[in-house]
Design an enzyme around this catalytic site. Structure first.
Site, mmCIF file in Angstrom:
data_model
loop_
_atom_site.group_PDB
_atom_site.id
_atom_site.type_symbol
_atom_site.label_atom_id
_atom_site.label_comp_id
_atom_site.label_asym_id
_atom_site.label_seq_id
_atom_site.Cartn_x
_atom_site.Cartn_y
_atom_site.Cartn_z
ATOM 1 C CD GLN A 192 26.802 20.224 25.057
ATOM 2 O OE1 GLN A 192 27.534 21.151 25.380
ATOM 3 N NE2 GLN A 192 26.151 20.214 23.899
ATOM 4 C CB CYS A 243 26.084 23.920 25.475
ATOM 5 S SG CYS A 243 25.389 25.113 24.301
ATOM 6 C CG HIS A 254 29.417 26.174 23.315
ATOM 7 N ND1 HIS A 254 28.683 25.008 23.336
ATOM 8 C CD2 HIS A 254 30.402 26.005 24.238
ATOM 9 C CE1 HIS A 254 29.203 24.176 24.224
ATOM 10 N NE2 HIS A 254 30.245 24.760 24.787
ATOM 11 C CG ASN A 285 33.127 24.151 26.691
ATOM 12 O OD1 ASN A 285 32.001 23.677 26.621
ATOM 13 N ND2 ASN A 285 33.936 24.217 25.643
ATOM 14 C CD1 TRP A 329 30.156 20.475 25.119
ATOM 15 C CD2 TRP A 329 31.904 21.138 23.894
ATOM 16 N NE1 TRP A 329 29.664 20.903 23.918
ATOM 17 C CE2 TRP A 329 30.718 21.321 23.133
ATOM 18 C CE3 TRP A 329 33.112 21.490 23.324
ATOM 19 C CZ2 TRP A 329 30.719 21.827 21.839
ATOM 20 C CZ3 TRP A 329 33.125 21.996 22.027
ATOM 21 C CH2 TRP A 329 31.937 22.159 21.292
#
Length: 679
Positions: free
Chosen positions: A75, A81, A244, A268, A270
């Site tokens: 991301q 997300c 998230h 995650n 990210w």
């Protein structure tokens, strides 16, 4: 632009031949594609965006470097997300589903022309989205979705751009539900399980997740942001982020201290920032695992955003599980029976809640009667399932609101009624006690979700599904999907257009009054009729009614059978009779004497007059005459009634002339224009 693959190939071929690079004028590399308001994402401090193609960012750009994997997507500076987690699940799932969304016959080779295509399931249909490959950068690197490890790979960034185009802009991806993106990339059935109340979590929760994963369902988890939070995400001390979404990429049960522990592997979006509690990368639990179990779990000790967490810790920290089932068998209630159904039959309805027509709400006081105005769908379950001997029919109902604006949140739900026999007219508060055996079940609490799905098991019979919004008077379109093991008969329950029997009323002789206001030819035009009706209503109804010119024209036309533009006494006498009937019913529904009726009452009004009309016709009436307040005054009501009678008579006459089915009549262009002007 949107299109089909043949259009894409033809366009790419022309671009290659002319050595041109595609520029998408529908979704241009300009600020309005980032945000219609012209403001950049709240997640980035970048104030100057440069749009660059991958060939300008890399010496050797690749669409897919080797094999697309879940670690390809990280991301960027956008609060999506939920999308990145969904795309990671897609690429981690069955390869054919990924390649349907992300066709691999494109790239930066000899056929490169700056044009790419992706496919999304958009409310019942697969839709191809064609884009150029200009991507938002800070001048040097991508600012949104990218592959941090392999910076030359661009399929993730291009997929994100195509999804942003589908949803209207990049800013439209700033916040959303993981399961919504999964549905848009698979067409699967969404299911959400709330985890905030432990007592409501299925006792076999982990087994449901395991069996869902074995049936290729895509699963993710979300943590809510605290109410009133000023930041889009907030880190907890344990490394997890509130506000998230995480994708669940694997499950495993491992031996531990004489027993076993149930684990989930999360990622995650990210590509960094991991859980730091028990079973995390650097935890004592992982360090003390035997090497063969570490290999089985594919433990990688690095900051890649992927980590293991125990089921108990997951339930303590996450607020909901979001699942997208690629086959109806995987709905959680179904998994409890551990069966595999094949060849499901699906019935699809595209419909709408329309303010003033079908937006009836959930039936809470004081709007109980409006509930029955909601769209209604009849399903006839004929044959029991063949997978067991319980003589039951499985029916999975999925209601999805069609997104128009993210800022407009609507709570949706549906009810299911069993009725004694087939319905030719919609259920209402009067018909229900005589026709419905039981309010069987529904979707449960109304939820601010784009889709709600429930699985039911019923005996063979007739069932009516009524989808609704929680509040009345809310405009929204929706998609209703009904899955059954066997083919079923299903239909929208609607009124049939056309007059029935109107209760006759006594006709009084007003011939003297007619003669007073008629012309020398003994007939009335619309102006003379208006004066006559003013006095006639004062005498007959004890109130003087002044119809406007357009209403008087319509009244003349309704009774003017020879189309002369005038009424004789016999025609005026019949007209006065009709007006008295129309007024009596209008006043019945105008209880406060405001000289207006709510358009939601129109269906009941027309039924009372013996002239039921379909929802399609009702919608046209409301949109033409209802205005913003969805009210119809007396003059407009009279005009509408006249048009209905006139047009029905015209249709019947023409149908008899041309023959054919009862619901089909043929008109020449001039005939159509003539009748349109006459009405």
């Amino acid at each position: 632009m949107t299109g089909n693959s043949s259009e894409f190939y033809a366009l790419r071929k022309r671009l290659v031949e002319t050595r041109s690079l595609f520029i998408d004028r529908e979704f241009p590399p300009e600020v309005q594609s980032l945000s219609p308001s012209g403001e950049f994402s709240r997640h980035t401090s970048i104030r100057r965006i440069e749009w660059k193609r991958p060939v300008d960012l890399s010496r050797d750009p690749k669409f897919v470097s080797a094999t697309a994997t879940r670690s390809d997507l990280d991301q960027g500076a956008l609060g999506n997300c939920w999308f990145v987690a969904a795309a990671s699940l897609l690429v981690n799932g069955p390869r054919q589903h990924f390649e349907r969304v992300v066709p691999l016959d494109q790239g930066f080779d000899d056929n490169y022309a700056g044009i790419f295509r992706f496919n999304f399931w958009w409310y019942g249909h697969w839709k191809e989205i064609i884009i150029d490959d200009y991507l938002p950068t800070d001048g040097h690197r991508l600012i949104y979705c990218s592959n941090w490890e392999e910076k030359d790979e661009f399929w993730g960034a291009l997929l994100e751009k195509a999804y942003a185009k589908l949803r209207g802009s990049y800013s439209a991806l700033d916040g959303g539900k993981l399961v919504d993106a999964l549905v848009d990339m698979t067409g699967g059935l969404p299911e959400t399980i709330l985890l905030s109340n432990r007592s409501e979590i299925p006792h076999n929760f982990y087994d449901l997740l395991w069996k869902s994963s074995q049936m290729n369902s895509l699963v993710g988890g979300s943590i809510y942001l605290p109410e009133g939070s000023a930041r889009p995400e907030q880190r907890r001390a344990n490394g997890l982020y509130m506000g998230h979404a995480y994708s669940i990429t694997a499950l495993s049960v491992v031996p531990w201290r004489g027993g076993s522990v149930k684990l989930l592997r999360l990622r995650n979006p990210w590509g960094r920032k991991e859980w730091v509690g028990p079973w995390s990368d650097d935890s004592s639990e992982i360090r003390n695992l035997p090497m063969e179990i570490k290999r089985k779990l594919n433990i990688v000790i690095e900051e890649d955003g992927e980590f293991w967490i125990s089921l108990e810790d997951f339930l303590d920290n996450f607020d909901e599980i979001q699942l997208c089932h690629l086959q109806p068998d995987a709905i959680s209630q179904e998994l409890a029976h551990d069966t595999r159904k094949q060849n499901w039959s699906v019935t699809t309805f595209h419909d709408a809640w329309i303010k003033g027509v079908t937006a009836g709400g959930c039936g809470n006081a004081p709007y109980q009667k409006l509930y029955w105005k909601n769209p209604q769908f009849q399903v006839h379950l004929v044959d029991p399932d063949t997978t067991d001997n319980r003589q039951k029919c499985t029916m999975i109902v999925s209601l999805m609101e069609k997104e128009i604006s993210k800022s407009k949140e609507i709570a949706i739900g549906f009810d299911v009624y069993e009725v004694r026999d087939s319905r030719s007219r919609p259920l209402d508060d009067e018909a229900l006690p005589q026709t419905a055996l039981i309010h069987r079940r529904g979707s449960g609490k109304y939820q601010f979700l784009r889709a709600v799905t429930k699985r039911f098991e019923f005996p063979p019979g007739y069932f009516v599904i009524i989808p609704s919004t929680f509040n009345p008077h809310e405009d929204a379109e929706f998609l209703l999907r009904i899955y059954t093991e066997k083919n079923v008969k299903s239909e929208v329950i609607d009124e049939n257009n056309g007059p029935g029997t109107i209760t006759p009323m006594v006709r009084d002789n007003m011939s003297t009054l007619f003669t007073k206001y008629a012309g020398e030819d003994g007939k009335m035009d619309y102006k003379e009729l208006g004066i006559f009706l003013r006095e006639a209503t004062r005498v007959e109804l004890k109130e003087e009614i002044r119809f406007n010119s357009e209403a008087c024209r319509s009244l003349v036309t309704m009774q003017d059978k020879n189309k002369s533009g005038y009424l004789d006494w016999e025609e005026a006498k019949r007209l006065l009779q009709d007006i008295k009937i129309y007024l009596a019913v209008f006043r019945q529904f105008d209880a406060n004497r405001s000289n207006h009726i709510d358009t939601l009452e129109l269906g009941s009004v027309f039924n009372k007059l013996g002239f039921p009309v379909s929802r399609m016709v009702l919608t046209s009436i409301v949109r033409r005459y209802g205005g913003r307040n969805r009210k119809l005054n007396l003059d407009d009501f009279i005009i509408v009634m006249c048009k209905l009678v006139i047009m029905f008579d015209i249709f019947q006459e023409q149908q008899k002339k041309t023959g054919g089915p009862d619901d089909v009549a043929q008109f020449t262009r001039n005939e159509f224009l003539q009748y349109a002007m006459f009405c």
